[in-house]
Design a protein around this motif. Structure first.
Motif, PDB file in Angstrom:
ATOM      1  N   VAL A 123       0.850  -1.195   0.000  1.00 22.67           N
ATOM      2  CA  VAL A 123       0.000   0.000   0.000  1.00 22.67           C
ATOM      3  C   VAL A 123       0.883   1.242   0.000  1.00 22.67           C
ATOM      4  O   VAL A 123       1.880   1.313   0.725  1.00 22.67           O
ATOM      5  CB  VAL A 123      -0.936   0.028   1.230  1.00 22.67           C
ATOM      6  N   PHE A 124       0.492   2.219  -0.809  1.00 26.22           N
ATOM      7  CA  PHE A 124       1.148   3.524  -0.816  1.00 26.22           C
ATOM      8  C   PHE A 124       0.212   4.528  -0.163  1.00 26.22           C
ATOM      9  O   PHE A 124      -0.970   4.605  -0.508  1.00 26.22           O
ATOM     10  CB  PHE A 124       1.458   3.950  -2.256  1.00 26.22           C
ATOM     11  N   GLU A 125       0.729   5.289   0.813  1.00 25.20           N
ATOM     12  CA  GLU A 125      -0.076   6.283   1.517  1.00 25.20           C
ATOM     13  C   GLU A 125       0.609   7.645   1.443  1.00 25.20           C
ATOM     14  O   GLU A 125       1.813   7.753   1.621  1.00 25.20           O
ATOM     15  CB  GLU A 125      -0.271   5.893   2.992  1.00 25.20           C
TER      16      GLU A 125
ATOM     17  N   PRO B 176       2.397  -5.064  -8.129  1.00 26.97           N
ATOM     18  CA  PRO B 176       1.149  -4.307  -7.961  1.00 26.97           C
ATOM     19  C   PRO B 176       0.923  -3.852  -6.519  1.00 26.97           C
ATOM     20  O   PRO B 176       1.328  -4.518  -5.568  1.00 26.97           O
ATOM     21  CB  PRO B 176       0.081  -5.308  -8.408  1.00 26.97           C
ATOM     22  N   PHE B 177       0.252  -2.719  -6.383  1.00 25.03           N
ATOM     23  CA  PHE B 177       0.013  -2.137  -5.055  1.00 25.03           C
ATOM     24  C   PHE B 177      -1.296  -1.349  -5.077  1.00 25.03           C
ATOM     25  O   PHE B 177      -1.875  -1.079  -6.134  1.00 25.03           O
ATOM     26  CB  PHE B 177       1.175  -1.213  -4.660  1.00 25.03           C
ATOM     27  N   HIS B 178      -1.758  -0.998  -3.882  1.00 22.57           N
ATOM     28  CA  HIS B 178      -2.938  -0.158  -3.719  1.00 22.57           C
ATOM     29  C   HIS B 178      -2.503   1.214  -3.214  1.00 22.57           C
ATOM     30  O   HIS B 178      -1.469   1.339  -2.551  1.00 22.57           O
ATOM     31  CB  HIS B 178      -3.909  -0.762  -2.697  1.00 22.57           C
ATOM     32  N   ILE B 179      -3.278   2.230  -3.521  1.00 19.42           N
ATOM     33  CA  ILE B 179      -3.059   3.556  -2.946  1.00 19.42           C
ATOM     34  C   ILE B 179      -4.240   3.860  -2.032  1.00 19.42           C
ATOM     35  O   ILE B 179      -5.396   3.808  -2.467  1.00 19.42           O
ATOM     36  CB  ILE B 179      -2.926   4.642  -4.030  1.00 19.42           C
ATOM     37  N   VAL B 180      -3.946   4.106  -0.757  1.00 15.37           N
ATOM     38  CA  VAL B 180      -4.980   4.420   0.232  1.00 15.37           C
ATOM     39  C   VAL B 180      -4.503   5.653   0.988  1.00 15.37           C
ATOM     40  O   VAL B 180      -3.402   5.639   1.553  1.00 15.37           O
ATOM     41  CB  VAL B 180      -5.212   3.259   1.222  1.00 15.37           C
ATOM     42  N   SER B 181      -5.321   6.703   1.009  1.00 12.27           N
ATOM     43  CA  SER B 181      -4.818   7.926   1.629  1.00 12.27           C
ATOM     44  C   SER B 181      -5.931   8.895   2.008  1.00 12.27           C
ATOM     45  O   SER B 181      -6.909   9.047   1.282  1.00 12.27           O
ATOM     46  CB  SER B 181      -3.854   8.630   0.664  1.00 12.27           C
ATOM     47  N   ASN B 182      -5.740   9.530   3.156  1.00 10.04           N
ATOM     48  CA  ASN B 182      -6.489  10.731   3.517  1.00 10.04           C
ATOM     49  C   ASN B 182      -5.669  11.879   2.946  1.00 10.04           C
ATOM     50  O   ASN B 182      -4.791  12.422   3.605  1.00 10.04           O
ATOM     51  CB  ASN B 182      -6.619  10.835   5.044  1.00 10.04           C
TER      52      ASN B 182
END
Length: 264
Positions: free
Chosen positions: A39-41, A103-109
């Motif tokens: 995950v990238f934040e 592969p990765f996900h991007i999850v961010s405030n």
């Protein structure tokens, strides 16, 4: 953690801290099962969402520009060995291909002041499908509504088209302003985007240029706004779109068809 490190939200960096652990867990669950996922934040701040992602089993690479937050994030890293890597950098300068080779996900405030710019950057990749598997992002509610808006609505515009021509975009949840510290003046929402197959023979650069030209004068008829775009009026005739229409009435598919004609 905030009290311990004397942290306060920095308006200049677009910060609003989210501390509700139940809400953060719900946000971390939007992409699906993150066990052993990358995950990238962006902008973790004191690490509220980061902790929820780590507890979900994710391995997180986070970019944090505010050096004040680094000691708190280091403590979090110590609690989750080998799961958290923090980079002190400006997210707009980050090349994700240098950070991830799988592969990765991007999850961010997302920090409010750079949220739209980051989204457009991630959506405008020359390579498609992208390396990221999904985007789960917090925006001001007004921006979130623009991302998922359909033609004919007042929120529909350039951001709607750039998001939806290559992605399925949905509003995952609303977030009340009272959930933040300090509370912002506006409501927020989580948007979830997943890549879909890119339409053939369409240049992303051309679509970006077309939509920017069309919506720069959104109250004008298409033939007025597109006459400044080389080939714009001819493309309208070729694809059979009435030049008297206003841009907010033109669907994503119709803009894609126009961009395909101009790309050719």
């Amino acid at each position: 953690m905030i009290k311990k490190h004397g942290l306060t939200a920095n308006k200049a960096l677009g910060q609003n801290f989210l501390l509700d652990t139940q809400l953060l867990s719900r946000i971390a669950s939007v992409p699906g099962d993150l066990q052993d996922s990358l995950v990238f934040e962006v902008g973790p701040g004191p690490g509220g969402l980061t902790q929820a992602l780590l507890q979900a089993g994710a391995k997180v690479k986070a970019v944090e520009r505010d050096e004040r937050c680094l000691p708190a994030l280091q403590e979090l890293s110590n609690h989750f060995p080998d799961q958290l890597n923090v980079i002190n950098e400006d997210a707009l300068k980050i090349d994700l291909s240098q950070l991830f080779d799988t592969p990765f996900h991007i999850v961010s405030n997302l920090p409010y002041n750079v949220g739209s710019a980051l989204l457009i950057k991630w959506l405008s990749s020359a390579d498609w499908p992208p390396a990221w598997q999904s985007l789960t992002l917090m925006f001001q509610r007004e921006v979130a509504d623009r991302i998922v808006a359909k033609e004919g609505s007042s929120a529909y515009g350039r951001l709607s088209i750039l998001a939806q021509w290559r992605c399925d975009a949905k509003l995952a949840m609303s977030v009340h302003r009272s959930a933040f510290t300090p509370p912002p003046k506006v409501m927020s929402a989580i948007v979830h985007l997943t890549p879909k197959e890119q339409p053939e023979s369409v240049s992303p650069e051309m679509l970006a240029k077309l939509t920017q030209t069309a919506f720069s004068q959104r109250r004008k008829m298409l033939r007025q706004s597109l006459k400044s775009l080389p080939g714009g009026l001819d493309a309208l005739k070729t694809v059979g779109i009435d030049g008297a229409r206003r841009p907010e009435t033109v669907s994503v598919d119709e803009f894609v068809t126009l961009a395909r004609c101009l790309s050719a």
